[in-house]
Design a protein around this motif. Structure first.
Motif, PDB file in Angstrom:
ATOM      1  N   CYS A  18     -11.026 -33.611 -19.501  1.00 47.34           N
ATOM      2  CA  CYS A  18     -12.318 -33.737 -18.816  1.00 47.34           C
ATOM      3  C   CYS A  18     -12.046 -34.448 -17.494  1.00 47.34           C
ATOM      4  CB  CYS A  18     -13.292 -34.575 -19.632  1.00 47.34           C
ATOM      5  SG  CYS A  18     -13.612 -33.943 -21.274  1.00 47.34           S
ATOM      6  N   ILE A  19     -12.880 -34.185 -16.508  1.00 53.49           N
ATOM      7  CA  ILE A  19     -12.735 -34.860 -15.209  1.00 53.49           C
ATOM      8  C   ILE A  19     -14.020 -35.615 -14.906  1.00 53.49           C
ATOM      9  CG2 ILE A  19     -13.409 -32.776 -13.951  1.00 53.49           C
ATOM     10  CD1 ILE A  19     -10.899 -34.771 -12.239  1.00 53.49           C
ATOM     11  N   ILE A  20     -13.869 -36.789 -14.310  1.00 58.38           N
ATOM     12  CA  ILE A  20     -15.034 -37.587 -13.933  1.00 58.38           C
ATOM     13  C   ILE A  20     -14.750 -38.222 -12.571  1.00 58.38           C
ATOM     14  CG2 ILE A  20     -14.259 -39.680 -15.104  1.00 58.38           C
ATOM     15  CD1 ILE A  20     -17.292 -40.060 -15.888  1.00 58.38           C
ATOM     16  N   ALA A  21     -15.795 -38.363 -11.774  1.00 58.53           N
ATOM     17  CA  ALA A  21     -15.675 -38.997 -10.461  1.00 58.53           C
ATOM     18  C   ALA A  21     -16.792 -40.022 -10.294  1.00 58.53           C
ATOM     19  CB  ALA A  21     -15.749 -37.953  -9.352  1.00 58.53           C
ATOM     20  N   HIS A  22     -16.483 -41.065  -9.545  1.00 52.46           N
ATOM     21  CA  HIS A  22     -17.448 -42.136  -9.264  1.00 52.46           C
ATOM     22  C   HIS A  22     -17.420 -42.482  -7.788  1.00 52.46           C
ATOM     23  CE1 HIS A  22     -16.594 -42.921 -13.574  1.00 52.46           C
ATOM     24  NE2 HIS A  22     -17.888 -43.180 -13.588  1.00 52.46           N
ATOM     25  N   ASN A  23     -18.550 -42.997  -7.314  1.00 55.61           N
ATOM     26  CA  ASN A  23     -18.561 -43.663  -6.027  1.00 55.61           C
ATOM     27  C   ASN A  23     -17.731 -44.927  -6.236  1.00 55.61           C
ATOM     28  OD1 ASN A  23     -19.520 -45.858  -4.210  1.00 55.61           O
ATOM     29  ND2 ASN A  23     -20.712 -44.179  -3.338  1.00 55.61           N
ATOM     30  N   TRP A  24     -16.731 -45.149  -5.414  1.00 56.92           N
ATOM     31  CA  TRP A  24     -15.782 -46.228  -5.633  1.00 56.92           C
ATOM     32  C   TRP A  24     -16.435 -47.605  -5.521  1.00 56.92           C
ATOM     33  CZ3 TRP A  24     -11.713 -48.900  -2.386  1.00 56.92           C
ATOM     34  CH2 TRP A  24     -10.636 -49.316  -3.164  1.00 56.92           C
ATOM     35  N   ILE A  25     -17.479 -47.719  -4.725  1.00 57.83           N
ATOM     36  CA  ILE A  25     -18.148 -49.008  -4.525  1.00 57.83           C
ATOM     37  C   ILE A  25     -19.208 -49.257  -5.600  1.00 57.83           C
ATOM     38  CG2 ILE A  25     -19.491 -50.435  -2.921  1.00 57.83           C
ATOM     39  CD1 ILE A  25     -16.581 -49.722  -1.984  1.00 57.83           C
ATOM     40  N   SER A  26     -20.140 -48.312  -5.764  1.00 57.27           N
ATOM     41  CA  SER A  26     -21.259 -48.514  -6.687  1.00 57.27           C
ATOM     42  C   SER A  26     -20.921 -48.157  -8.132  1.00 57.27           C
ATOM     43  CB  SER A  26     -22.459 -47.676  -6.240  1.00 57.27           C
ATOM     44  OG  SER A  26     -22.191 -46.294  -6.440  1.00 57.27           O
ATOM     45  N   GLN A  27     -19.841 -47.420  -8.343  1.00 55.58           N
ATOM     46  CA  GLN A  27     -19.418 -46.919  -9.654  1.00 55.58           C
ATOM     47  C   GLN A  27     -20.400 -45.924 -10.265  1.00 55.58           C
ATOM     48  OE1 GLN A  27     -16.323 -47.370 -11.244  1.00 55.58           O
ATOM     49  NE2 GLN A  27     -15.970 -47.986  -9.145  1.00 55.58           N
ATOM     50  N   PHE A  31     -20.755 -35.887  -8.604  1.00 54.54           N
ATOM     51  CA  PHE A  31     -20.295 -34.577  -9.037  1.00 54.54           C
ATOM     52  C   PHE A  31     -19.721 -33.821  -7.851  1.00 54.54           C
ATOM     53  CE2 PHE A  31     -23.550 -36.153 -11.811  1.00 54.54           C
ATOM     54  CZ  PHE A  31     -22.975 -35.990 -13.063  1.00 54.54           C
ATOM     55  N   GLU A  32     -18.995 -32.755  -8.133  1.00 52.75           N
ATOM     56  CA  GLU A  32     -18.292 -32.024  -7.075  1.00 52.75           C
ATOM     57  C   GLU A  32     -19.213 -31.496  -5.994  1.00 52.75           C
ATOM     58  OE1 GLU A  32     -18.640 -29.220 -10.617  1.00 52.75           O
ATOM     59  OE2 GLU A  32     -17.856 -31.216 -10.359  1.00 52.75           O
ATOM     60  N   GLU A  33     -20.501 -31.312  -6.285  1.00 51.07           N
ATOM     61  CA  GLU A  33     -21.439 -30.809  -5.271  1.00 51.07           C
ATOM     62  C   GLU A  33     -21.864 -31.901  -4.286  1.00 51.07           C
ATOM     63  OE1 GLU A  33     -22.898 -30.970  -8.651  1.00 51.07           O
ATOM     64  OE2 GLU A  33     -21.653 -29.276  -9.185  1.00 51.07           O
ATOM     65  N   HIS A  34     -21.609 -33.170  -4.629  1.00 49.11           N
ATOM     66  CA  HIS A  34     -22.019 -34.286  -3.774  1.00 49.11           C
ATOM     67  C   HIS A  34     -21.352 -34.154  -2.413  1.00 49.11           C
ATOM     68  CE1 HIS A  34     -23.387 -38.378  -2.907  1.00 49.11           C
ATOM     69  NE2 HIS A  34     -22.215 -38.547  -2.329  1.00 49.11           N
ATOM     70  N   TYR A  44     -14.553 -42.446  -2.961  1.00 43.63           N
ATOM     71  CA  TYR A  44     -14.657 -41.864  -4.302  1.00 43.63           C
ATOM     72  C   TYR A  44     -13.392 -42.111  -5.092  1.00 43.63           C
ATOM     73  CZ  TYR A  44     -18.221 -39.249  -1.786  1.00 43.63           C
ATOM     74  OH  TYR A  44     -19.293 -38.897  -1.004  1.00 43.63           O
ATOM     75  N   GLU A  45     -13.567 -42.106  -6.415  1.00 45.16           N
ATOM     76  CA  GLU A  45     -12.442 -42.207  -7.335  1.00 45.16           C
ATOM     77  C   GLU A  45     -12.641 -41.172  -8.433  1.00 45.16           C
ATOM     78  OE1 GLU A  45     -10.466 -45.974  -8.975  1.00 45.16           O
ATOM     79  OE2 GLU A  45     -12.002 -45.456 -10.464  1.00 45.16           O
ATOM     80  N   HIS A  70      -2.018 -40.867   3.818  1.00 52.80           N
ATOM     81  CA  HIS A  70      -2.591 -40.406   5.089  1.00 52.80           C
ATOM     82  C   HIS A  70      -3.406 -39.124   4.926  1.00 52.80           C
ATOM     83  CE1 HIS A  70      -0.192 -43.565   6.781  1.00 52.80           C
ATOM     84  NE2 HIS A  70       0.886 -43.036   6.235  1.00 52.80           N
ATOM     85  N   ILE A  71      -4.183 -39.086   3.844  1.00 50.56           N
ATOM     86  CA  ILE A  71      -5.098 -37.973   3.582  1.00 50.56           C
ATOM     87  C   ILE A  71      -6.509 -38.535   3.769  1.00 50.56           C
ATOM     88  CG2 ILE A  71      -5.883 -36.270   1.910  1.00 50.56           C
ATOM     89  CD1 ILE A  71      -3.176 -36.613   0.476  1.00 50.56           C
ATOM     90  N   TYR A  72      -7.248 -37.960   4.713  1.00 48.83           N
ATOM     91  CA  TYR A  72      -8.540 -38.524   5.087  1.00 48.83           C
ATOM     92  C   TYR A  72      -9.658 -37.492   4.968  1.00 48.83           C
ATOM     93  CZ  TYR A  72      -5.309 -41.799   7.281  1.00 48.83           C
ATOM     94  OH  TYR A  72      -4.297 -42.679   7.511  1.00 48.83           O
ATOM     95  N   ASP A  73     -10.898 -37.986   5.127  1.00 41.54           N
ATOM     96  CA  ASP A  73     -12.104 -37.151   5.199  1.00 41.54           C
ATOM     97  C   ASP A  73     -12.246 -36.229   3.995  1.00 41.54           C
ATOM     98  OD1 ASP A  73     -12.505 -38.396   7.604  1.00 41.54           O
ATOM     99  OD2 ASP A  73     -11.730 -36.744   8.802  1.00 41.54           O
ATOM    100  N   LEU A  74     -12.179 -36.819   2.813  1.00 38.39           N
ATOM    101  CA  LEU A  74     -12.240 -36.040   1.580  1.00 38.39           C
ATOM    102  C   LEU A  74     -13.641 -36.024   0.972  1.00 38.39           C
ATOM    103  CD1 LEU A  74      -8.963 -37.374  -0.040  1.00 38.39           C
ATOM    104  CD2 LEU A  74      -9.294 -35.162   1.064  1.00 38.39           C
ATOM    105  N   GLU A  75     -13.998 -34.892   0.442  1.00 40.10           N
ATOM    106  CA  GLU A  75     -15.219 -34.749  -0.344  1.00 40.10           C
ATOM    107  C   GLU A  75     -14.877 -35.093  -1.794  1.00 40.10           C
ATOM    108  OE1 GLU A  75     -18.235 -33.828   0.688  1.00 40.10           O
ATOM    109  OE2 GLU A  75     -17.806 -33.160   2.722  1.00 40.10           O
TER     110      GLU A  75
END
Length: 114
Positions: A18-27, A31-34, A44-45, A70-75
């Motif tokens: 399973c995959i999960i993502a969070h806003n790194w600051i607010s936790q 989701f991938e559409e964000h 993000y994490e 050095h990977i930037y500007d990621l969705e």
């Protein structure tokens, strides 16, 4: 459209990933559409985890990717894809270390005293 990527089963129990993502600051879960703001000011994490045994892949976050790779500007979807790629490649990545430890008797617990 996001290009599909197949996640490998858990390297420990063969369970479903399973995959999960969070806003790194607010936790808060995201989701991938964000979509990122124009300033790319959100971090993000993401990580893959086994639904069966709970094993986790490495936690991938935009701050570390920018600082060390050095990977930037990621969705969110980009970070999730990198987390899946790292999950998929981890199965044998450290095998040479394990094999080296095997030759020295380091993979046994408790270890024989020297």
């Amino acid at each position: 459209m996001i290009e599909p990527i197949k996640m490998n089963p858990c390297p420990f129990c063969e369970g479903p990933p399973c995959i999960i993502a969070h806003n790194w600051i607010s936790q808060e879960e995201v989701f991938e559409e964000h979509k990122q703001t124009e300033d790319f000011d959100e971090a993000y994490e993401a990580h893959v985890w086994c639904h069966d045994c709970g094993a986790q892949g490495p936690k991938i976050n935009t701050c570390s990717l920018g600082t060390f790779e050095h990977i930037y500007d990621l969705e969110v979807a980009d970070v999730m894809r990198i987390a899946i790629e790292r999950w998929n490649e981890r199965h044998n990545r450290a095998r040479s270390c394990y094999d080296g430890g095997e030759k020295e008797g380091l993979n046994i617990w408790p270890r024989a005293s020297s």
